[in-house]
Design a protein around this motif. Structure first.
Motif, PDB file in Angstrom:
ATOM      1  N   GLU A 195      26.429  43.846 -69.243  1.00  0.00           N
ATOM      2  CA  GLU A 195      27.724  43.333 -68.782  1.00  0.00           C
ATOM      3  C   GLU A 195      27.567  42.207 -67.763  1.00  0.00           C
ATOM      4  N   GLU A 196      26.377  41.606 -67.684  1.00  0.00           N
ATOM      5  CA  GLU A 196      26.125  40.542 -66.721  1.00  0.00           C
ATOM      6  C   GLU A 196      26.128  39.181 -67.421  1.00  0.00           C
ATOM      7  N   PHE A 197      26.834  38.232 -66.812  1.00  0.00           N
ATOM      8  CA  PHE A 197      26.963  36.885 -67.339  1.00  0.00           C
ATOM      9  C   PHE A 197      26.616  35.885 -66.236  1.00  0.00           C
ATOM     10  N   ALA A 198      26.428  34.623 -66.643  1.00  0.00           N
ATOM     11  CA  ALA A 198      26.098  33.576 -65.670  1.00  0.00           C
ATOM     12  C   ALA A 198      26.890  32.328 -65.982  1.00  0.00           C
ATOM     13  N   LEU A 199      27.204  31.586 -64.924  1.00  0.00           N
ATOM     14  CA  LEU A 199      27.887  30.299 -65.043  1.00  0.00           C
ATOM     15  C   LEU A 199      27.048  29.227 -64.363  1.00  0.00           C
ATOM     16  N   VAL A 200      26.940  28.078 -64.995  1.00  0.00           N
ATOM     17  CA  VAL A 200      26.371  26.892 -64.371  1.00  0.00           C
ATOM     18  C   VAL A 200      27.510  25.886 -64.261  1.00  0.00           C
ATOM     19  N   LEU A 201      27.849  25.507 -63.038  1.00  0.00           N
ATOM     20  CA  LEU A 201      28.981  24.606 -62.797  1.00  0.00           C
ATOM     21  C   LEU A 201      28.456  23.313 -62.182  1.00  0.00           C
ATOM     22  N   PRO A 202      28.168  22.309 -62.996  1.00  0.00           N
ATOM     23  CA  PRO A 202      27.688  21.036 -62.439  1.00  0.00           C
ATOM     24  C   PRO A 202      28.770  20.354 -61.609  1.00  0.00           C
ATOM     25  N   ASP A 203      28.311  19.585 -60.629  1.00  0.00           N
ATOM     26  CA  ASP A 203      29.231  18.820 -59.782  1.00  0.00           C
ATOM     27  C   ASP A 203      30.330  19.710 -59.230  1.00  0.00           C
ATOM     28  N   SER A 204      29.920  20.851 -58.648  1.00  0.00           N
ATOM     29  CA  SER A 204      30.882  21.818 -58.117  1.00  0.00           C
ATOM     30  C   SER A 204      30.327  22.419 -56.836  1.00  0.00           C
ATOM     31  N   ASP A 205      31.092  22.343 -55.759  1.00  0.00           N
ATOM     32  CA  ASP A 205      30.665  22.928 -54.483  1.00  0.00           C
ATOM     33  C   ASP A 205      31.195  24.346 -54.369  1.00  0.00           C
ATOM     34  N   ALA A 206      31.087  24.923 -53.164  1.00  0.00           N
ATOM     35  CA  ALA A 206      31.508  26.308 -52.960  1.00  0.00           C
ATOM     36  C   ALA A 206      32.996  26.483 -53.226  1.00  0.00           C
ATOM     37  N   ALA A 207      33.806  25.559 -52.717  1.00  0.00           N
ATOM     38  CA  ALA A 207      35.255  25.668 -52.929  1.00  0.00           C
ATOM     39  C   ALA A 207      35.597  25.576 -54.413  1.00  0.00           C
ATOM     40  N   GLY A 208      34.923  24.688 -55.135  1.00  0.00           N
ATOM     41  CA  GLY A 208      35.181  24.559 -56.564  1.00  0.00           C
ATOM     42  C   GLY A 208      34.807  25.821 -57.319  1.00  0.00           C
ATOM     43  N   ALA A 209      33.645  26.408 -57.002  1.00  0.00           N
ATOM     44  CA  ALA A 209      33.208  27.626 -57.678  1.00  0.00           C
ATOM     45  C   ALA A 209      34.156  28.787 -57.378  1.00  0.00           C
ATOM     46  N   LEU A 210      34.569  28.918 -56.106  1.00  0.00           N
ATOM     47  CA  LEU A 210      35.506  29.986 -55.755  1.00  0.00           C
ATOM     48  C   LEU A 210      36.847  29.795 -56.442  1.00  0.00           C
ATOM     49  N   GLY A 211      37.278  28.542 -56.585  1.00  0.00           N
ATOM     50  CA  GLY A 211      38.528  28.276 -57.293  1.00  0.00           C
ATOM     51  C   GLY A 211      38.447  28.684 -58.754  1.00  0.00           C
ATOM     52  N   VAL A 212      37.321  28.395 -59.398  1.00  0.00           N
ATOM     53  CA  VAL A 212      37.129  28.803 -60.794  1.00  0.00           C
ATOM     54  C   VAL A 212      37.172  30.313 -60.913  1.00  0.00           C
ATOM     55  N   LEU A 213      36.509  31.008 -59.985  1.00  0.00           N
ATOM     56  CA  LEU A 213      36.475  32.468 -60.046  1.00  0.00           C
ATOM     57  C   LEU A 213      37.844  33.070 -59.795  1.00  0.00           C
ATOM     58  N   ASP A 214      38.621  32.488 -58.911  1.00  0.00           N
ATOM     59  CA  ASP A 214      39.987  32.991 -58.691  1.00  0.00           C
ATOM     60  C   ASP A 214      40.823  32.864 -59.958  1.00  0.00           C
ATOM     61  N   GLU A 215      40.691  31.715 -60.626  1.00  0.00           N
ATOM     62  CA  GLU A 215      41.432  31.525 -61.879  1.00  0.00           C
ATOM     63  C   GLU A 215      40.977  32.521 -62.942  1.00  0.00           C
ATOM     64  N   LEU A 216      39.663  32.754 -63.039  1.00  0.00           N
ATOM     65  CA  LEU A 216      39.155  33.720 -64.011  1.00  0.00           C
ATOM     66  C   LEU A 216      39.617  35.132 -63.677  1.00  0.00           C
ATOM     67  N   ARG A 217      39.698  35.447 -62.395  1.00  0.00           N
ATOM     68  CA  ARG A 217      40.148  36.780 -62.001  1.00  0.00           C
ATOM     69  C   ARG A 217      41.591  37.025 -62.452  1.00  0.00           C
ATOM     70  N   ARG A 218      42.445  36.022 -62.245  1.00  0.00           N
ATOM     71  CA  ARG A 218      43.843  36.164 -62.669  1.00  0.00           C
ATOM     72  C   ARG A 218      43.939  36.265 -64.190  1.00  0.00           C
ATOM     73  N   ALA A 219      43.135  35.460 -64.887  1.00  0.00           N
ATOM     74  CA  ALA A 219      43.175  35.477 -66.351  1.00  0.00           C
ATOM     75  C   ALA A 219      42.700  36.817 -66.903  1.00  0.00           C
ATOM     76  N   CYS A 220      41.688  37.418 -66.280  1.00  0.00           N
ATOM     77  CA  CYS A 220      41.182  38.711 -66.749  1.00  0.00           C
ATOM     78  C   CYS A 220      42.212  39.819 -66.553  1.00  0.00           C
ATOM     79  N   ARG A 221      42.947  39.753 -65.473  1.00  0.00           N
ATOM     80  CA  ARG A 221      43.982  40.769 -65.247  1.00  0.00           C
ATOM     81  C   ARG A 221      45.121  40.644 -66.251  1.00  0.00           C
TER      82      ARG A 221
END
Length: 388
Positions: free
Chosen positions: A301-327
């Motif tokens: 159940e483990e996955f990985a993401l590689v996000l080029p040209d993305s800082d901490a805020a960008g990565a956290l923003g992607v994860l927040d969007e994915l969290r909402r989509a999963c719910r």
């Protein structure tokens, strides 16, 4: 020089026999077995049809005419059914099936007419299935294998040659009183059929081979359950992203994702439901990433993401969007209860590509461990590392 029509028929028979042998050899080794089986039936019917036309010297003329033309039409219909299966993964539309049935039925009274009339009727009806096959390839030309294009072109050539013969038979019926005599138009039609039908057959086999090769390549690089990349190709793409980040002085974010309490999902709801959770999660994630992002399955159940040209805020923003989509995925268990999917994530960064792939993975794994032991359903950013 005008070729002898019976000689061309013999060449056609030899060609169909060669194609039939090739189809028998490759059919069981390719993924498109159903489409190839229909094409094989079409090839066999065409072989028998031309054999019946050639056998008019030993069988009654009505039998030769009706059986020969009927089998040829059935063979073309089988070819078109194979194309429909290959391109759209469905049977022929009802309207096309009715047209094919009408054309075959129209062959039954053929023996009642004189030879020029029979040639005209066959030349008008036989192209109809071929025209539909050519249209299928043309309509799907941007999404099918390019090796299928000659198949459509070959069917179009056959249809045009037959229609040209029909016009010639209507205008000059005297040329078609005895089909064994040299006739330039008749010879050209048969020669075109010989080249186009055999070319179409070998082209169809090549298209099936091309699709099978691509499917095997995808199976080698992608996880069969979720469609995500496997770990090895994902590592190569991560290395490329780090090289590009060093050149362009950008930041690469690496994220490890782990579905929360997934073992209990399998234990309580079964592995079938667990597989569906993994599929839906993977599709939800993949649908919300950029084309430059890399999504892979590390295992379980483990996955990985590689996000080029993305800082901490960008990565956290992607994860927040994915969290909402999963719910909002709307999963429901067998007893009708809603099921929410949550995940924990660990994020590591490589500013200007200075942090290597191994270090990124170690730091993201440590951050993921903190996220899971800190209450789950959260993301933790790893502390900056200086090693390369």
């Amino acid at each position: 020089m005008t070729l002898h029509p019976p000689t061309i028929l013999v060449l056609l028979l030899l060609g169909y026999a060669m194609l039939g042998l090739q189809l028998a050899m490759v059919r069981r080794r390719l993924l498109e077995e159903q489409a190839l089986r229909r094409w094989s039936w079409g090839n066999t019917l065409l072989l028998l049809g031309h054999l019946m036309l050639l056998a008019r010297i030993v069988v009654p003329l009505p039998v030769s005419v009706i059986a020969g033309n009927g089998l040829i039409l059935l063979g073309e219909c089988a070819y078109v059914a194979a194309l429909q299966q290959f391109i759209d993964d469905r049977p022929l539309p009802r309207g096309v099936r009715w047209v094919c049935a009408f054309c075959v039925a129209a062959m039954l009274p053929m023996a009642l007419f004189d030879t020029p009339t029979r040639v005209f009727i066959a030349s008008v009806l036989t192209p109809l299935p071929a025209l539909w096959g050519a249209w299928l390839v043309w309509r799907a030309r941007h999404r099918v294998e390019r090796s299928l294009w000659p198949v459509g072109a070959g069917l179009a050539m056959i249809a045009l040659a037959l229609l040209a013969r029909g016009v010639h038979a209507a205008l000059h019926p005297a040329y078609y009183v005895d089909l064994t005599l040299p006739n330039t138009v008749q010879s050209l039609m048969l020669l075109t059929s010989f080249i186009a039908l055999l070319g179409s057959g070998f082209g169809f086999v090549l298209a099936c081979t091309e699709r099978a090769t691509r499917s095997l390549e995808r199976l080698a690089s992608h996880d069969h359950l979720t469609g995500a990349l496997n770990r090895q190709p994902a590592e190569l793409l991560l290395a490329n992203a780090l090289q590009r980040a060093r050149r362009e002085r950008t930041t690469v974010a690496y994220v490890l994702l782990d579905l929360d309490r997934f073992k209990s999902v399998n234990d309580r709801h079964g592995h079938v439901f667990g597989d569906e959770v993994l599929r839906r999660f993977a599709h939800t994630v993949a649908a919300r990433l950029r084309s430059s992002d890399v999504f892979s399955r590390c295992g379980g159940e483990e996955f990985a993401l590689v996000l080029p040209d993305s800082d901490a805020a960008g990565a956290l923003g992607v994860l927040d969007e994915l969290r909402r989509a999963c719910r909002a995925m709307g999963l429901v268990t067998d007893d009708g209860s809603p099921f929410a999917v949550t995940f924990s994530a660990g994020i590591s960064l490589s500013p200007c590509g200075r942090v290597g792939a191994d270090a990124l993975y170690r730091e993201a794994d440590r951050a993921l461990y903190e996220a899971k032991h800190g209450g789950r359903d959260r993301a933790v950013l790893a502390q900056p590392v200086l090693q390369t």
